[in-house]
Design a protein around this motif. Structure first.
Motif, short mmCIF file in Angstrom:
data_model
loop_
_atom_site.label_atom_id
_atom_site.label_comp_id
_atom_site.label_asym_id
_atom_site.label_seq_id
_atom_site.Cartn_x
_atom_site.Cartn_y
_atom_site.Cartn_z
N HIS B 57 0.82 -1.21 0.00
CA HIS B 57 0.00 0.00 0.00
C HIS B 57 0.86 1.27 0.00
CE1 HIS B 57 1.10 -0.88 4.04
NE2 HIS B 57 0.36 0.05 4.61
N MET B 58 2.14 1.13 0.31
CA MET B 58 3.05 2.28 0.25
C MET B 58 3.13 2.77 -1.19
SD MET B 58 4.43 2.36 3.43
CE MET B 58 5.97 3.21 3.22
N GLY B 59 3.41 4.07 -1.35
CA GLY B 59 3.50 4.64 -2.69
C GLY B 59 4.94 4.78 -3.16
N ASP B 60 5.12 4.71 -4.49
CA ASP B 60 6.45 4.80 -5.08
C ASP B 60 6.42 5.83 -6.22
OD1 ASP B 60 7.37 2.16 -3.75
OD2 ASP B 60 5.60 1.57 -4.88
N ILE B 61 7.08 6.95 -6.02
CA ILE B 61 7.11 8.02 -7.02
C ILE B 61 8.54 8.15 -7.54
CG2 ILE B 61 6.62 10.45 -7.49
CD1 ILE B 61 4.14 9.06 -6.47
N GLN B 62 8.67 8.13 -8.86
CA GLN B 62 9.99 8.21 -9.46
C GLN B 62 10.18 9.56 -10.16
OE1 GLN B 62 10.93 4.60 -11.49
NE2 GLN B 62 13.00 5.24 -12.05
N LEU B 63 11.35 10.16 -9.98
CA LEU B 63 11.69 11.40 -10.68
C LEU B 63 12.89 11.15 -11.56
CD1 LEU B 63 10.71 12.38 -7.57
CD2 LEU B 63 11.01 14.59 -8.70
N ARG B 64 12.74 11.45 -12.85
CA ARG B 64 13.82 11.24 -13.80
C ARG B 64 14.03 12.48 -14.64
NH1 ARG B 64 11.74 5.54 -15.94
NH2 ARG B 64 9.88 6.70 -15.36
N GLY B 65 15.27 12.76 -15.00
CA GLY B 65 15.56 13.91 -15.84
C GLY B 65 16.74 14.69 -15.31
N ALA B 92 11.74 14.20 4.90
CA ALA B 92 10.32 14.60 4.96
C ALA B 92 10.08 15.71 3.97
CB ALA B 92 9.96 15.05 6.37
N MET B 93 8.82 15.81 3.55
CA MET B 93 8.38 16.93 2.72
C MET B 93 7.59 17.87 3.64
SD MET B 93 7.20 15.04 -0.78
CE MET B 93 5.72 14.26 -0.15
N LEU B 94 7.85 19.16 3.51
CA LEU B 94 7.23 20.13 4.41
C LEU B 94 6.39 21.13 3.64
CD1 LEU B 94 10.33 21.02 6.61
CD2 LEU B 94 8.69 19.15 6.95
N TYR B 95 5.39 21.66 4.33
CA TYR B 95 4.67 22.83 3.85
C TYR B 95 5.52 24.06 4.12
CZ TYR B 95 0.54 19.86 3.44
OH TYR B 95 -0.33 18.89 3.08
N PRO B 96 5.21 25.18 3.47
CA PRO B 96 6.00 26.40 3.72
C PRO B 96 6.09 26.76 5.20
CG PRO B 96 4.59 26.72 1.81
CD PRO B 96 4.21 25.38 2.41
N GLN B 97 5.08 26.41 5.99
CA GLN B 97 5.11 26.76 7.42
C GLN B 97 5.94 25.77 8.26
OE1 GLN B 97 2.38 26.02 5.57
NE2 GLN B 97 0.83 24.95 6.75
N GLY B 98 6.63 24.82 7.61
CA GLY B 98 7.54 23.92 8.33
C GLY B 98 6.88 22.70 8.93
N PHE B 100 4.46 19.01 8.37
CA PHE B 100 4.71 17.86 7.50
C PHE B 100 3.64 17.62 6.42
CE2 PHE B 100 7.09 17.01 11.30
CZ PHE B 100 8.27 16.42 10.85
N VAL B 101 4.12 17.49 5.18
CA VAL B 101 3.28 16.87 4.15
C VAL B 101 3.30 15.35 4.40
CG1 VAL B 101 2.94 16.49 1.67
CG2 VAL B 101 3.85 18.69 2.50
N ASP B 102 4.52 14.84 4.63
CA ASP B 102 4.70 13.41 4.89
C ASP B 102 6.18 13.16 5.18
OD1 ASP B 102 4.11 10.74 5.18
OD2 ASP B 102 3.90 10.30 3.05
N ASP B 103 6.49 12.01 5.80
CA ASP B 103 7.89 11.60 5.81
C ASP B 103 8.10 10.62 4.65
OD1 ASP B 103 6.57 9.47 7.03
OD2 ASP B 103 8.03 9.20 8.64
N ILE B 104 9.33 10.58 4.16
CA ILE B 104 9.60 9.84 2.93
C ILE B 104 10.96 9.14 3.02
CG2 ILE B 104 8.27 11.43 1.46
CD1 ILE B 104 10.86 12.84 0.69
N VAL B 117 9.72 6.85 -1.69
CA VAL B 117 8.71 5.97 -1.10
C VAL B 117 7.92 6.77 -0.08
CG1 VAL B 117 8.28 3.85 0.21
CG2 VAL B 117 10.01 3.87 -1.59
N ILE B 118 6.60 6.76 -0.26
CA ILE B 118 5.70 7.60 0.53
C ILE B 118 4.66 6.73 1.24
CG2 ILE B 118 5.99 9.62 -0.94
CD1 ILE B 118 3.43 8.85 -2.41
N ASN B 119 3.94 7.33 2.18
CA ASN B 119 2.96 6.59 2.98
C ASN B 119 1.66 6.33 2.21
OD1 ASN B 119 4.17 6.13 5.59
ND2 ASN B 119 4.28 8.37 5.70
N ALA B 120 0.97 5.27 2.62
CA ALA B 120 -0.26 4.86 1.95
C ALA B 120 -1.38 5.88 2.12
CB ALA B 120 -0.71 3.50 2.48
N GLY B 121 -1.58 6.32 3.37
CA GLY B 121 -2.71 7.18 3.67
C GLY B 121 -2.60 8.55 3.02
#
Lengths: 129, 390
Positions: B57-65, B92-98, B100-104, B117-121
């Motif tokens: 259920h974990m997410g997998d996002i790939q960045l290429r380029g 972790a990814m943060l909002y401008p106010q510091g 959490f969007v999520d830990d990664i 690799v990101i969280n399921a929820g």
């Protein structure tokens, strides 16, 4: 696991076994199975009054805490002290490991509880299998 | 409630979990196993032997380029420029106010190629966030979440079990590194020495078709049989990560909690040369003397279990904080919790008494250093207690 015919059951998954006006109370196999590993039982004190359908204690598993509801009203005459050191007996022997005994104040309340067959039907409808 | 059940997402191993009589729960919109043999037995298997988790259920996002590193540096607070190919990093990814969007976990697959690799929820939200943050950069964002079945083999015997099924020299893979190799006859399987249990272990990424997923699951179970391998559900995953004091989104970290409050400041690289999203807010927190509240470990002294959301009080009965995760700790045989408390309580050199409001009763607890559990360091590798993902 089958549900003893001599017991009566609540929709909150407690059982009560009445003998000579004294009701022995525990939780059902379905309840222990849903809760998982039980680690803590909070029982009332001897002499306390419990009221039908009201919370008389709680049982905690690793996952969650769940309220216990009195199947009938009465005064607590004894509590199962063994559960303090061996709460897991509610998992291994749910229909034998009792939580409290009460002197029933309104024995007629028992008639409103579910029979073993009705409880089994209730559980199967609730879980969908 | 058949209507909602059909709406739940399923991993390729859903039917297998059901055939194993797992108890299933809705976890962030996923129909996932919470336990098979029981949380305690599964927890103990991972601490003393080996356990197998379906974490597809974990997410997998790939960045290429050509500018994929620049994009990662923008949305990830850790310094991805330090990564070598084959290395992973908690961040972790943060909002401008510091907050959490999520830990990664950032994996460097090759130059100009990163796997996040990101969280399921938080999958959809994270995916959109990465896409938006990467917009100004020359890189391509792909969501490969549904392409992989992700299995976690965790515990002191995990390496021995997996070694039977792969020609990769697992002892050469250090903690938070990964390699590709043949696993169960499948080529180019990513094998990462990562996990979310505080124990040694691996996470592998295999094709997500049911036949392959079931075959690999069964081969791991067979290979682990001599070590008493247990299939493990989300219940044990939670108690294991809590003993190890690893963050779980929606509990220790959220969009209203900042990095320093969550004690994750060591992963925020303000001096990495790129102003990542949220960096400015974090600097302000630092300049203002640090956060007012902090995540603190608690151990129950009196009988009782602190649960998520229970209030905390001082000796005078004044409410001072709240429990964010609490549970019995099956290996430590204690009742533990993580809670947000005024910063003064964060100095664990002097344990302090607090009171947990458990259904109207004040139950005594003591602040305690975290992690509650730390595994003995292995001879061949030097793992650190790095938090991971749920």
């Amino acid at each position: 696991m089958s549900y003893p015919d001599t017991y009566r059951y609540t929709r909150e998954h407690e059982w009560i076994h009445v003998e000579n006006g004294v009701g022995t109370v525990g939780i059902t196999d379905h309840a222990q199975s849903t809760l998982g590993d039980i680690v803590f039982v909070e029982a009332p004190k001897v002499g306390a009054s419990v009221e039908k359908s009201k919370v008389f204690g709680s049982v905690e598993s690793v996952k969650a805490v769940s309220d216990l509801y009195a199947p009938a009203s009465g005064e607590v005459t004894s509590v199962n002290d063994e559960l303090a050191t061996a709460p897991e007996s509610l998992n291994t022997d749910p229909h034998g490991a009792w939580i409290m005994r009460i002197q029933l104040s309104s024995p007629a309340e028992i008639d409103g509880l579910l029979s073993a067959a009705d409880y089994e039907k209730f559980v199967s409808e609730e879980t969908g299998h | 409630m058949p209507a909602t059940e059909t709406a739940l997402r399923k991993t390729a191993l859903n039917a297998l979990h059901r055939s194993l009589k797992a108890k299933m729960v809705d976890f962030g919109g996923w129909d996932m196993p919470v336990e098979y043999a029981g949380v305690s037995a599964e927890h103990m298997a991972v601490r003393t032997g080996v356990g197998l988790f379906d974490v597809s259920h974990m997410g997998d996002i790939q960045l290429r380029g050509p500018q994929s590193l620049d994009a990662v540096q923008k949305f990830s607070m850790n310094d991805a420029s330090k990564l070598q190919i084959g290395q992973a990093q908690y961040s972790a990814m943060l909002y401008p106010q510091g907050t959490f969007v999520d830990d990664i976990i950032v994996h460097k697959l090759s130059d100009n190629d990163y796997l996040i690799v990101i969280n399921a929820g938080t999958r959809e939200k994270d995916h959109q966030w990465i896409r938006q943050q990467a917009q100004p950069f020359k890189c391509h964002v792909s969501d490969y979440s549904d392409h992989y079945t992700q299995l976690a083999i965790q515990g002191p015997r995990a390496a021995e079990v997996l070694q039977k099924l792969t020609d990769l020299p697992l002892s050469e893979i250090k903690n938070y590194w990964f390699r590709w190799g043949k696993v169960c006859g499948l080529y180019n399987v990513m094998v990462a020495r990562t996990g979310y249990t505080g124990e040694d272990g691996f996470e592998i990424y295999i094709p997500s078709d049911e036949a392959t997923s079931v075959r690999v699951w069964n081969e791991i179970m067979e290979a682990g049989r001599e070590f008493g391998i247990q299939p493990c559900g989300l219940g044990a995953r939670n108690t294991l990560r809590l003993e190890s004091a690893m963050a779980l989104y929606g509990h220790e970290i959220s969009d209203t909690i900042n990095v320093y409050e969550a004690n994750l400041g060591r992963y925020a690289k303000l001096d990495k040369g790129v102003d990542f999203t949220g960096a400015e807010a974090l600097r302000k927190v630092q300049e203002g003397g640090g956060p007012d509240r902090r995540l603190v470990g608690l151990e129950m002294i009196d009988r009782g279990i602190a649960r998520d959301g229970y209030p905390l009080f001082d000796a005078d009965g004044k409410q001072i904080g709240e429990v964010v995760s609490g549970s019995p700790a099956p290996f430590l045989k204690k009742n533990i919790a993580l809670a947000y408390l005024p910063t003064a309580f964060a100095d664990v050199s002097t344990p302090r008494e607090v009171y947990v409001g458990i259904r109207g009763t004040m139950v005594k607890a003591l602040t305690t250093p975290t992690p509650f559990y730390k595994r003995a360091k292995a001879a061949t590798t030097a793992p650190t207690a790095t938090p991971s993902l749920s």
